[in-house]
Design an enzyme around this catalytic site. Sequence first.
Site, short mmCIF file in Angstrom:
data_model
loop_
_atom_site.label_atom_id
_atom_site.label_comp_id
_atom_site.label_asym_id
_atom_site.label_seq_id
_atom_site.Cartn_x
_atom_site.Cartn_y
_atom_site.Cartn_z
N ARG A 70 56.42 59.90 10.12
CA ARG A 70 57.51 60.10 9.17
C ARG A 70 57.48 59.06 8.07
NH1 ARG A 70 63.71 60.89 10.92
NH2 ARG A 70 64.70 59.72 9.27
N GLU A 107 57.44 67.53 16.44
CA GLU A 107 57.89 66.30 17.09
C GLU A 107 56.96 66.04 18.28
OE1 GLU A 107 60.34 64.70 15.67
OE2 GLU A 107 61.27 63.40 17.17
N ARG A 123 67.13 64.73 1.73
CA ARG A 123 68.11 64.95 2.80
C ARG A 123 69.17 65.85 2.20
NH1 ARG A 123 68.82 62.26 7.16
NH2 ARG A 123 67.75 60.38 6.47
N LYS A 173 66.73 69.55 19.14
CA LYS A 173 66.30 68.33 18.44
C LYS A 173 65.59 67.46 19.46
CE LYS A 173 67.91 64.74 15.30
NZ LYS A 173 67.05 63.70 15.83
N PHE A 191 57.64 72.57 14.51
CA PHE A 191 58.83 73.21 13.95
C PHE A 191 58.65 73.67 12.51
CE2 PHE A 191 59.83 68.55 13.94
CZ PHE A 191 59.80 68.34 12.56
N ARG A 209 58.12 62.05 14.71
CA ARG A 209 57.68 63.15 13.88
C ARG A 209 56.21 63.00 13.50
NH1 ARG A 209 61.65 65.17 9.28
NH2 ARG A 209 60.44 66.86 8.38
N GLU A 248 67.73 74.79 16.35
CA GLU A 248 66.58 74.40 17.18
C GLU A 248 66.94 73.18 18.01
OE1 GLU A 248 62.76 73.80 15.17
OE2 GLU A 248 63.49 75.10 13.58
P1 AMP Z 1 67.20 62.15 12.50
O1 AMP Z 1 66.00 61.28 12.66
O2 AMP Z 1 68.26 61.93 13.49
O3 AMP Z 1 67.66 62.25 11.08
O4 AMP Z 1 66.73 63.64 12.79
C1 AMP Z 1 65.68 64.22 12.12
C2 AMP Z 1 64.43 64.09 12.97
O5 AMP Z 1 64.54 64.88 14.13
C3 AMP Z 1 63.21 64.64 12.28
O6 AMP Z 1 62.65 63.68 11.42
C4 AMP Z 1 62.29 64.95 13.45
O7 AMP Z 1 61.54 63.79 13.76
C5 AMP Z 1 63.24 65.17 14.61
N1 AMP Z 1 63.25 66.54 15.14
C6 AMP Z 1 63.28 66.82 16.45
N2 AMP Z 1 63.31 68.13 16.64
C7 AMP Z 1 63.29 68.72 15.43
C8 AMP Z 1 63.30 70.07 14.99
N3 AMP Z 1 63.36 71.10 15.83
N4 AMP Z 1 63.29 70.29 13.64
C9 AMP Z 1 63.24 69.26 12.77
N5 AMP Z 1 63.22 67.97 13.14
C10 AMP Z 1 63.24 67.69 14.46
#
Ligand code: AMP
Length: 569
Positions: A262, A290, A405, A242, A328, A247, A240
């Site tokens: 979050r 998101e 995680r 990102k 999502f 969030r 998907e």
């Molecule tokens: P990170 O913050 O870099 O660990 O990435 C995870 C975060 O990406 C999640 O907590 C969401 O806020 C965001 N996110 C954006 N797009 C998506 C998606 N399609 N699926 C899940 N998380 C997403």
Amino acid sequence: MRFLELCETFERISKNRSRIYITNELAALYTRLNPEEARALSYLLIGEISPPFRAIELGVSSNLILQALSTVLARSKDSLEQSLKRWGDIGDFIHVHMRERKINPLMNNSELSILDVYNYLHKIARENTQRGKVDIIINLLLRMNELEGKYLGRMIVNKTRISVGVATVLDSIAQARGVDREIVRTIYYLVSDIGLTAERVFLGDLSYKIQIFNPISPALAERVGNSEQIIEKIGKGFAEYKYDGFRAQVHKRGREIRIFSRRLEDITGFLPEIVEDFQRISNDVIVEGEIVSIVDGKPVPFQELIKRKRKYDVLKYSNMIPVRMYAFDILYLDGVELYSEPFQNRREVLSEFLREKDLERIYLSEGMVVENKSQLDIFFNKALDAGMEGVIVKRLDSPYTPGQRNHNWIKLKRISDTIDGLVVGYFYGQGRLRDYPGSLLVCVYDEELDEYQTVAKVSSGLSEEEFMKLKDRFVEISSPYINLNTRIQPDVWIEPNTVVELNYDNITLSPTHTCASSEFGGRGLALRFPRIVQIREDKSMREVTTVSEMISLYRSQGENQSTGTEGME
Ligand code: AMP
């Protein structure tokens, strides 16, 4: 149980920060409690009186506490203020002054119970006037000895000096009740409320159930080096976009809607358009997505979006920066808990659900099934071209794993810069790493102040064996002798002679780190999701990244890169 006994436990654990010791001490407390007391204690241990999404604030500054103390100690507020500056910590300050003034010095049979103090703290929060709050504090202090005063002060003003980690509290509850700790953790991650978790476990209710309007702790994404490794781990997966926003988890039952960040805060008030959209539907639902904002075809930088959070600007910014949500996941629908269903099913339910509705601002996230590296690479490039941060690939048969995680979700992002930092201490790990370094406290160097400032706590990038080997390498010392500015106390301080190269997702502002904090109103720059790339054997403590370099890295973060999700989420 008496509050004094809790304070004595705090005293003991402040002298021995080993996680096993703390867990044992707390478990010993818990075994003597009933469900109601266990609930109160659990909040107090993490320095709170309610879960974060209820946002019950005490509303007491150190100024109010000084007012109360001035009455209790019969001293002028000004002189106390001067003295507090010297002491730094409010708890030590109260302790010394109550002892000197002989306020209840011999009162070792104080009658206040943990529940009394907990209820008084709620009373302080409910009290509208400052005078009223001060009166309650005076009343409490007059019934306490100096040790209780010390911890009351910390509970009110300097919560971080008290708080024990959530995981440690959960482990102590599990230990006290003889319940598997994974069960207790799962219950917690489903309701995100440590008090409710304790109460349920103490009542013998070990079932897994969500509670609508209590956020489910978000599932998190792992990171691996490249697309090939993702396919190796996941096989056929669902990739998907990102999205680069923040969030949000939307809960709806009947007419009521709550949205959580979050970080489990209630952010409903900042997203009126999303609330409005959900009001059009009749279902009860929990949807996650998101929140982003696209103006003239471009995503609005995260910092702009964050401004909407300022309460009084909500309406103004709602017009200036309209938001939308890319959904999502769906975790609950009309009485059915979906989080344990395989991803593939949830995705089907979600797309069906959104297709049927006439929602203006809720979109289905863009994604496709990928079976091999080249398909994933093509999709990744498409995502970057569309202005995304990267992609998240999800395992088709995986349940939603709250608060975890793991490799059910793996993210792939643009390569970021690395920094070099000095390791000044470490925290013990878990499992096999129980007696070994599990995470390292890392600093950068402020040339102007000739001072090291913390920028990361890093626990990934090395194998368990490599972490174990670090124990031989590190030389323990009793306290740091370099000029170190830290708000974090590691389990073990070490000789500052190891430099690590760190990779990270981005740089954010954090209340726990001190890097450049004078520049950013008290919050420091922090690496988000740091990973150890290598130990720089060729570098000495003087050759680490400097604070000014950190500031320019932070400022140069691209428009599309999330620059403060940690602060927001
Ligand atoms: P990170 O913050 O870099 O660990 O990435 C995870 C975060 O990406 C999640 O907590 C969401 O806020 C965001 N996110 C954006 N797009 C998506 C998606 N399609 N699926 C899940 N998380 C997403």
